[in-house]
Write a protein that holds these residues in place. Structure first.
Motif, PDB file in Angstrom:
ATOM      1  N   ALA A 128       0.829  -1.204   0.000  1.00 29.75           N
ATOM      2  CA  ALA A 128       0.000   0.000   0.000  1.00 29.75           C
ATOM      3  C   ALA A 128       0.867   1.259   0.000  1.00 29.75           C
ATOM      4  N   VAL A 129       1.895   1.273   0.816  1.00 26.64           N
ATOM      5  CA  VAL A 129       2.800   2.424   0.878  1.00 26.64           C
ATOM      6  C   VAL A 129       3.563   2.568  -0.433  1.00 26.64           C
ATOM      7  N   ARG A 130       3.988   1.460  -0.982  1.00 19.27           N
ATOM      8  CA  ARG A 130       4.735   1.482  -2.245  1.00 19.27           C
ATOM      9  C   ARG A 130       3.915   2.160  -3.339  1.00 19.27           C
ATOM     10  N   ALA A 131       2.620   1.865  -3.383  1.00 14.34           N
ATOM     11  CA  ALA A 131       1.747   2.446  -4.408  1.00 14.34           C
ATOM     12  C   ALA A 131       1.485   3.927  -4.156  1.00 14.34           C
ATOM     13  N   GLU A 132       1.409   4.308  -2.900  1.00 14.70           N
ATOM     14  CA  GLU A 132       1.028   5.674  -2.544  1.00 14.70           C
ATOM     15  C   GLU A 132       2.215   6.636  -2.506  1.00 14.70           C
ATOM     16  N   LEU A 133       3.403   6.123  -2.274  1.00 15.84           N
ATOM     17  CA  LEU A 133       4.545   6.975  -1.951  1.00 15.84           C
ATOM     18  C   LEU A 133       4.929   7.990  -3.036  1.00 15.84           C
ATOM     19  N   PRO A 134       4.993   7.628  -4.321  1.00 11.25           N
ATOM     20  CA  PRO A 134       5.402   8.637  -5.317  1.00 11.25           C
ATOM     21  C   PRO A 134       4.500   9.864  -5.320  1.00 11.25           C
ATOM     22  N   GLY A 135       3.180   9.643  -5.344  1.00 11.64           N
ATOM     23  CA  GLY A 135       2.243  10.762  -5.312  1.00 11.64           C
ATOM     24  C   GLY A 135       2.305  11.517  -4.000  1.00 11.64           C
ATOM     25  N   PHE A 136       2.528  10.802  -2.907  1.00 12.25           N
ATOM     26  CA  PHE A 136       2.633  11.415  -1.589  1.00 12.25           C
ATOM     27  C   PHE A 136       3.806  12.393  -1.543  1.00 12.25           C
ATOM     28  N   LEU A 137       4.948  11.974  -2.053  1.00 12.21           N
ATOM     29  CA  LEU A 137       6.128  12.846  -2.055  1.00 12.21           C
ATOM     30  C   LEU A 137       5.899  14.072  -2.931  1.00 12.21           C
ATOM     31  N   ASP A 138       5.204  13.897  -4.042  1.00  8.01           N
ATOM     32  CA  ASP A 138       4.893  15.037  -4.906  1.00  8.01           C
ATOM     33  C   ASP A 138       3.990  16.041  -4.182  1.00  8.01           C
ATOM     34  N   ARG A 139       2.988  15.526  -3.476  1.00  9.21           N
ATOM     35  CA  ARG A 139       2.014  16.409  -2.817  1.00  9.21           C
ATOM     36  C   ARG A 139       2.645  17.235  -1.700  1.00  9.21           C
ATOM     37  N   ILE A 140       3.603  16.641  -0.979  1.00  9.10           N
ATOM     38  CA  ILE A 140       4.197  17.381   0.131  1.00  9.10           C
ATOM     39  C   ILE A 140       5.398  18.207  -0.317  1.00  9.10           C
ATOM     40  N   GLY A 141       5.675  18.195  -1.629  1.00  3.71           N
ATOM     41  CA  GLY A 141       6.754  19.034  -2.147  1.00  3.71           C
ATOM     42  C   GLY A 141       8.133  18.565  -1.740  1.00  3.71           C
ATOM     43  N   ALA A 142       8.365  17.251  -1.783  1.00  2.00           N
ATOM     44  CA  ALA A 142       9.681  16.711  -1.427  1.00  2.00           C
ATOM     45  C   ALA A 142      10.752  17.337  -2.315  1.00  2.00           C
ATOM     46  N   TRP A 143      11.884  17.636  -1.725  1.00  5.68           N
ATOM     47  CA  TRP A 143      12.948  18.309  -2.445  1.00  5.68           C
ATOM     48  C   TRP A 143      13.517  17.461  -3.569  1.00  5.68           C
ATOM     49  N   ALA A 168      16.386  17.853   4.036  1.00  7.73           N
ATOM     50  CA  ALA A 168      15.362  17.014   3.408  1.00  7.73           C
ATOM     51  C   ALA A 168      14.985  15.853   4.319  1.00  7.73           C
ATOM     52  N   PHE A 169      15.976  15.254   4.932  1.00  5.22           N
ATOM     53  CA  PHE A 169      15.748  14.142   5.867  1.00  5.22           C
ATOM     54  C   PHE A 169      14.831  14.588   7.008  1.00  5.22           C
ATOM     55  N   GLU A 170      15.152  15.716   7.625  1.00  7.89           N
ATOM     56  CA  GLU A 170      14.364  16.189   8.767  1.00  7.89           C
ATOM     57  C   GLU A 170      12.947  16.576   8.342  1.00  7.89           C
ATOM     58  N   ALA A 171      12.807  17.186   7.156  1.00  7.80           N
ATOM     59  CA  ALA A 171      11.487  17.617   6.698  1.00  7.80           C
ATOM     60  C   ALA A 171      10.575  16.434   6.379  1.00  7.80           C
ATOM     61  N   LEU A 172      11.146  15.339   5.916  1.00  4.62           N
ATOM     62  CA  LEU A 172      10.353  14.181   5.514  1.00  4.62           C
ATOM     63  C   LEU A 172      10.023  13.245   6.675  1.00  4.62           C
ATOM     64  N   ARG A 173      10.763  13.342   7.737  1.00  4.52           N
ATOM     65  CA  ARG A 173      10.621  12.358   8.821  1.00  4.52           C
ATOM     66  C   ARG A 173       9.199  12.314   9.388  1.00  4.52           C
ATOM     67  N   GLY A 174       8.625  13.487   9.695  1.00  4.24           N
ATOM     68  CA  GLY A 174       7.274  13.505  10.249  1.00  4.24           C
ATOM     69  C   GLY A 174       6.214  13.018   9.274  1.00  4.24           C
ATOM     70  N   PRO A 175       6.152  13.562   8.060  1.00  2.00           N
ATOM     71  CA  PRO A 175       5.143  13.098   7.108  1.00  2.00           C
ATOM     72  C   PRO A 175       5.248  11.610   6.785  1.00  2.00           C
ATOM     73  N   LEU A 176       6.464  11.102   6.663  1.00  2.00           N
ATOM     74  CA  LEU A 176       6.617   9.679   6.356  1.00  2.00           C
ATOM     75  C   LEU A 176       6.207   8.813   7.543  1.00  2.00           C
TER      76      LEU A 176
END
Length: 284
Positions: A128-143, A168-176
Motif C-alpha cells: 500500500a505504501v509502495r503504491a502511494e509513496l510517489p504521489g505522496f512525495l509530490d504532494r508534500i513538495g519533497a525536495w 530534506a531528511f528532517e522535513a520528511l521524517r514527520g510526514p513519512l
C-alpha cells in the motif's frame, strides 16, 4: 568508546571491560561464537546509489578464513537476503558454509549450505505504501534529489542526493511517519534514509533469536548506523544473561550514537575487514 590500541596479538583492545571480556571469550572458545555483521557501511562502503553497493574487496576472503573457526557468521541486514548475498558475493564460496544472511531484519534467511531463502508472507502495508509513496512525495513538495528504493518487504526514501540532504531528511521524517502509521508500518531512520517497514522487525530481534537458536556462548556484532542500535541492545541483553559480547562500530562521523555505545571503533569497512582477518589469525 573503543580504542585503536593494539595488543600483543595484533588485535585492537576494546575500551570497556565488557568488550574485553567479550573478545576474550570469543578467542578462548571460537567454535561457540557468533560473528554478527551489518552489511552497508560495515562490510560494504556507503555509496550514493545503494544498488551499486558491494562488499569491500577483502571482505569475502576474510570471512572465508574466519567462518570455519566459529559457530556461525551472520550478516544481519535490512536488505532482502538475496540482494545482500548477490552484492556481498557470498554464494558458492569455499569456507563460507557457516554463513547465514538474516535479511529484512530477520524476516528472511539465506544459508550458504542450502543456498535458499526462507521467508513468511509480506506485510500488506508495504504494498500500500509502495503504491502511494510517489504521489505522496509530490504532494508534500519533497525536495529534488529525494528518491525511493524498493526493498521488497520494505520501502525506503533517500535524501543523500538532495541539494540539502540533512534538511530534506528532517522535513520528511514527520510526514513519512504519519504515512507509515496509517498502513501499520514504522519508520526506521538511518544515514540520510528513512525506511518504512513492518513493526517487530529489527536487527536486535534477529540477532537475539539467532544467537539463542544455535546456543552461542559469545557474540561479536559490528554495525555503523542507527538501525544497528537494537542489535547493540541485544548484545547488552545477552551479556546480562551471561553471554559475553563485543560491540564494534564501523566508524562514521554521521552516526555518533553508535560510536558512543561501542566497545571498539574501527575505521569503516576496511577496519572491519582488518579485525576479521586478525581474528582469523591472518596478517592484517
Amino acid at each position: 568508546m573503543g580504542t585503536h590500541r593494539a595488543g600483543s596479538d595484533g588485535l585492537p583492545v576494546p575500551g570497556t571491560r565488557a568488550g574485553r571480556d567479550g573478545l576474550a571469550a570469543l578467542l578462548a572458545r571460537p567454535r561457540t561464537a557468533v560473528i554478527g555483521l551489518d552489511f552497508d557501511g560495515t562490510l560494504a562502503p556507503i555509496v550514493a546509489d545503494p544498488e551499486q553497493a558491494r562488499a569491500h574487496p577483502d571482505a569475502v576472503p576474510a570471512l572465508a578464513a574466519l567462518a570455519p573457526k566459529v559457530a556461525s557468521v551472520a550478516v544481519v541486514t535490512g536488505r532482502p537476503a538475496g540482494v545482500a548475498v548477490r552484492y556481498g558475493g557470498f554464494a558458492g564460496v569455499p569456507g563460507l558454509e557457516h554463513l547465514v544472511v538474516l535479511g529484512h531484519y530477520g524476516a528472511e534467511r539465506w544459508d550458504a549450505v542450502s543456498g535458499t531463502v526462507s521467508a513468511p508472507a509480506p506485510h500488506p502495508g508495504v504494498a500500500a505504501v509502495r503504491a502511494e509513496l510517489p504521489g505522496f512525495l509530490d504532494r508534500i513538495g519533497a525536495w529534488r534529489g529525494t528518491w525511493i528504493e524498493e526493498k521488497g518487504r520494505a520501502v525506503a526514501v533517500h535524501t543523500r542526493r538532495a541539494e540539502d540532504p540533512q534538511a530534506a531528511f528532517e522535513a520528511l521524517r514527520g510526514p513519512l511517519t504519519d504515512l507509515a502509521t496509517r498502513h501499520g508500518l514504522i519508520v526506521e531512520p538511518g544515514r540520510l534514509v528513512l525506511e518504512l517497514r513492518p513493526p517487530g522487525m529489527d536487527k536486535g530481534v534477529a540477532l537475539l533469536e539467532y544467537v539463542r537458536e544455535i546456543g552461542a556462548e559469545s557474540v561479536l556484532y559490528a554495525g555503523d548506523d542507527l538501525g544497528d542500535l537494537p542489535a547493540f541492545a541485544a548484545v547488552d541483553k545477552l551479556r546480562s544473561d551471561g553471554v559475553p559480547g563485543l560491540l564494534v562500530c564501523s566508524g562514521s562521523s554521521e552516526v555518533t550514537e553508535l560510536a558512543e555505545r561501542a566497545d571498539l571503533v574501527v575505521d569503516g569497512p576496511a577496519g572491519v575487514v582488518r579485525l576479521l582477518r586478525t581474528l582469523a589469525g591472518q596478517p592484517a
